[in-house]
Design a protein around this motif. Structure first.
Motif, PDB file in Angstrom:
ATOM      1  N   UNK A 132      18.936  14.381 -26.596  1.00 15.48           N
ATOM      2  CA  UNK A 132      17.699  14.515 -26.009  1.00 15.48           C
ATOM      3  C   UNK A 132      17.827  14.904 -24.619  1.00 15.48           C
ATOM      4  N   UNK A 133      18.824  14.045 -23.811  1.00 19.49           N
ATOM      5  CA  UNK A 133      19.101  14.324 -22.366  1.00 19.49           C
ATOM      6  C   UNK A 133      19.654  15.780 -22.131  1.00 19.49           C
ATOM      7  N   UNK A 134      20.583  16.163 -23.060  1.00 16.04           N
ATOM      8  CA  UNK A 134      21.019  17.678 -22.935  1.00 16.04           C
ATOM      9  C   UNK A 134      19.873  18.924 -23.279  1.00 16.04           C
ATOM     10  N   UNK A 135      19.217  18.552 -23.924  1.00 13.55           N
ATOM     11  CA  UNK A 135      17.905  19.486 -24.462  1.00 13.55           C
ATOM     12  C   UNK A 135      17.150  19.478 -22.961  1.00 13.55           C
ATOM     13  N   UNK A 136      16.760  18.443 -22.345  1.00  8.21           N
ATOM     14  CA  UNK A 136      16.054  18.277 -20.881  1.00  8.21           C
ATOM     15  C   UNK A 136      16.700  18.975 -20.042  1.00  8.21           C
ATOM     16  N   UNK A 137      18.128  18.960 -20.090  1.00 10.08           N
ATOM     17  CA  UNK A 137      18.721  19.785 -18.793  1.00 10.08           C
ATOM     18  C   UNK A 137      18.618  21.235 -19.222  1.00 10.08           C
ATOM     19  N   UNK A 138      18.733  21.515 -20.277  1.00 10.37           N
ATOM     20  CA  UNK A 138      18.784  22.755 -20.986  1.00 10.37           C
ATOM     21  C   UNK A 138      17.574  23.506 -20.329  1.00 10.37           C
ATOM     22  N   UNK A 139      16.465  22.606 -20.898  1.00  9.86           N
ATOM     23  CA  UNK A 139      15.077  23.240 -20.439  1.00  9.86           C
ATOM     24  C   UNK A 139      14.906  23.366 -18.951  1.00  9.86           C
ATOM     25  N   UNK A 140      15.633  22.631 -17.988  1.00 12.25           N
ATOM     26  CA  UNK A 140      15.425  22.906 -16.562  1.00 12.25           C
ATOM     27  C   UNK A 140      16.116  23.936 -16.167  1.00 12.25           C
ATOM     28  N   UNK A 141      17.277  24.297 -16.664  1.00 10.73           N
ATOM     29  CA  UNK A 141      18.108  25.532 -16.494  1.00 10.73           C
ATOM     30  C   UNK A 141      17.441  26.813 -16.862  1.00 10.73           C
ATOM     31  N   UNK A 142      16.680  26.725 -17.889  1.00 14.06           N
ATOM     32  CA  UNK A 142      15.912  28.084 -18.398  1.00 14.06           C
ATOM     33  C   UNK A 142      14.878  28.245 -17.627  1.00 14.06           C
ATOM     34  N   UNK A 143      14.100  27.211 -17.221  1.00 17.75           N
ATOM     35  CA  UNK A 143      12.922  27.293 -16.196  1.00 17.75           C
ATOM     36  C   UNK A 143      13.476  28.090 -14.930  1.00 17.75           C
ATOM     37  N   UNK A 144      14.508  27.425 -14.242  1.00 15.77           N
ATOM     38  CA  UNK A 144      15.067  27.957 -13.030  1.00 15.77           C
ATOM     39  C   UNK A 144      15.593  29.231 -13.032  1.00 15.77           C
ATOM     40  N   UNK A 145      16.190  29.816 -14.309  1.00 16.80           N
ATOM     41  CA  UNK A 145      17.124  31.074 -14.152  1.00 16.80           C
ATOM     42  C   UNK A 145      16.537  32.152 -15.185  1.00 16.80           C
ATOM     43  N   UNK A 146      15.608  31.848 -16.153  1.00 14.32           N
ATOM     44  CA  UNK A 146      15.472  32.885 -17.100  1.00 14.32           C
ATOM     45  C   UNK A 146      13.987  33.341 -16.598  1.00 14.32           C
ATOM     46  N   UNK A 147      13.953  34.773 -16.455  1.00 12.10           N
ATOM     47  CA  UNK A 147      12.784  35.287 -15.882  1.00 12.10           C
ATOM     48  C   UNK A 147      11.819  35.286 -16.779  1.00 12.10           C
ATOM     49  N   UNK A 148      10.655  34.969 -16.607  1.00 13.13           N
ATOM     50  CA  UNK A 148       9.331  34.664 -17.355  1.00 13.13           C
ATOM     51  C   UNK A 148       9.366  33.400 -18.373  1.00 13.13           C
ATOM     52  N   UNK A 149      10.286  32.527 -18.056  1.00  8.49           N
ATOM     53  CA  UNK A 149      10.125  31.237 -18.720  1.00  8.49           C
ATOM     54  C   UNK A 149       9.092  30.540 -18.389  1.00  8.49           C
ATOM     55  N   UNK A 150       8.107  29.800 -19.281  1.00 11.20           N
ATOM     56  CA  UNK A 150       6.885  29.178 -18.720  1.00 11.20           C
ATOM     57  C   UNK A 150       7.351  27.814 -18.093  1.00 11.20           C
ATOM     58  N   UNK A 151       6.646  27.158 -17.271  1.00  5.27           N
ATOM     59  CA  UNK A 151       6.885  26.010 -16.488  1.00  5.27           C
ATOM     60  C   UNK A 151       6.667  24.835 -17.629  1.00  5.27           C
ATOM     61  N   UNK A 152       7.489  23.786 -17.466  1.00  2.67           N
ATOM     62  CA  UNK A 152       7.181  22.455 -18.195  1.00  2.67           C
ATOM     63  C   UNK A 152       7.549  22.725 -19.788  1.00  2.67           C
ATOM     64  N   UNK A 153       8.589  23.566 -20.088  1.00  2.00           N
ATOM     65  CA  UNK A 153       9.072  23.947 -21.281  1.00  2.00           C
ATOM     66  C   UNK A 153       9.208  23.062 -21.957  1.00  2.00           C
ATOM     67  N   UNK A 154       9.807  21.958 -21.635  1.00  2.00           N
ATOM     68  CA  UNK A 154      10.263  20.685 -22.686  1.00  2.00           C
ATOM     69  C   UNK A 154       8.977  20.113 -23.054  1.00  2.00           C
TER      70      UNK A 154
END
Length: 397
Positions: A243-265
């Motif tokens: 669960x902690x790993x997925x939270x970190x992953x979502x934060x990275x995607x939001x920050x670095x993947x163009x078009x990723x929606x906010x509050x992905x998790x």
């Protein structure tokens, strides 16, 4: 009499198509003159592509891909619609729990990488709309494997690619994006803001749709790890880690993947198939109800209006069946039309009161029919034929 037969799969024993055939055979043994309409169903999990192919036709294209542990497996892409511009793929063909033996199941290391090959094959054959059935996965990697296959590789603090699986996402600090990936044009979101229409990992104009029967978010008490991790082999300690790993992953995607929606998790459906829903949302895709999509594509609602009886079923008719899964959608529609609905299942653990509230008139279990779990698992085809013959004697005019 017109009878609509539309079971889901009996997991581990029969596909939805095989279950429908068994019911039809049993009914015809008693009432051969009745009109039987077979429409096997799926909600996005295993059997999604098979059910659609049986119902709407199209071209099946075989694709070499890999299973959750990186071993070669064969998948398929269904090309259908106008000029085959829509493709249907099934995550379970590459990420399915059934591909991994019980002793091998470990969501800390299983990967969704193989799904990328199916999506790439769909796009390579000209699909502009790719519908991805989600469900029955052995993975909990937030779609990191899928994204890596498409050209977005998670990196650790030293700039090294992450190992496969959900546990490695704890160490993710950035993404490496494929330089050759075409960039999608900008689009205006529903909130009026201008944002990238996609991540740039797929050709411009390609639409991704995740078909699933769950609306769980990626993380938290109702997230992918907590709700579905244990059935994939996760211990309580693993669930906390993942669960902690997925939270970190979502934060990275939001920050670095163009078009990723906010509050992905937090987005509904993001937790589907071990977080594959979140990866598709991060790519600019959308999440849709798998059973609603099946109903629309197969014209199931129109057929239902013209029949006298609905027979549906699945391996285990339990409390989850009545909370948004395929059977609940069908039974509710039948109830609203005043059509009786009978459920045939491997086992039945729901009570008559909750069955009735959901629109189920009667429910029968193979376990009760045989008086044995072993026989129910060993001879489900015979059991469904015999139960269907029993129903025909009871219901046919």
């Amino acid at each position: 009499m017109r009878v609509l037969i539309c079971p889901d799969k009996f997991a581990g024993t029969l596909t939805a198509v095989e279950a429908a055939q068994a019911v039809a055979e049993g009914w015809r043994e008693v009432a051969a003159s009745d009109e039987l309409i077979c429409r096997p169903i799926a909600d996005g999990g295993p059997g999604f592509v098979e059910v659609l192919h049986a119902s709407i036709g199209g071209e099946l294209v075989e694709v070499d891909t890999t299973d959750p542990l990186g071993r070669p497996v064969l998948g398929a892409v269904l090309l259908a619609g106008d000029e085959a511009a829509t493709a249907y793929v099934e995550s379970a063909q590459a990420c399915g729990l059934h591909l991994v033996e019980p002793g091998e199941r470990d969501p800390k290391i299983t990967s969704s990488y193989g799904l990328g090959a199916l999506i790439e094959a769909a796009v390579a054959h000209g699909a502009r709309r790719v519908v991805i059935g989600l469900g029955g996965s052995a993975t909990n990697d937030g779609g990191a494997g899928l994204l890596a296959a498409l050209g977005a590789v998670g990196l650790d603090a030293a700039g090294e690619p992450l190992a496969p699986g959900g546990a490695a996402l704890t160490a993710c600090t950035s993404l490496a994006l494929a330089d050759s990936a075409p960039v999608s044009p900008a689009a205006t979101g529903s909130d009026g803001a201008t944002r990238a229409a996609g991540s740039g990992l797929l050709p411009a104009g390609v639409e991704l749709i995740a078909a699933t029967d769950v609306d769980n978010p990626l993380t938290g008490l109702h997230g992918a790890s907590a709700v579905y991790g244990p059935q994939k082999g996760a211990t309580p300690q693993d669930v906390t880690l993942l669960d902690a790993a997925l939270a970190n992953w979502a934060a990275v995607l939001e920050r670095e993947l163009p078009g990723c929606p906010p509050k992905l998790s937090e987005l509904p459906g993001g937790g589907a198939a071990g977080g594959l829903g979140a990866a598709i949302l991060a790519l600019g895709g959308t999440v849709a109800s798998g059973i609603d999509l099946i109903r629309e594509l197969t014209g199931l609602d129109q057929v239902l209006e013209s029949v006298d009886l609905l027979i549906t079923g699945e391996g285990s008719f339990d409390h989850q069946s009545l909370r948004g899964k395929a059977i609940s959608g069908l039974a509710g529609a039948a109830r609203d039309l005043g059509i009786p609905c009978v459920v045939l299942a491997g086992r039945v653990t729901t009570g008559r009161r909750e069955q009735g509230a959901a629109g189920v008139t009667e429910a029968y279990a193979l376990v009760d029919h045989f008086g044995s779990v072993e026989l129910a698992l060993a001879e489900p085809t015979r059991g469904l034929r015999e139960l269907a013959s029993r129903l025909a004697r009871q219901w046919s005019r």
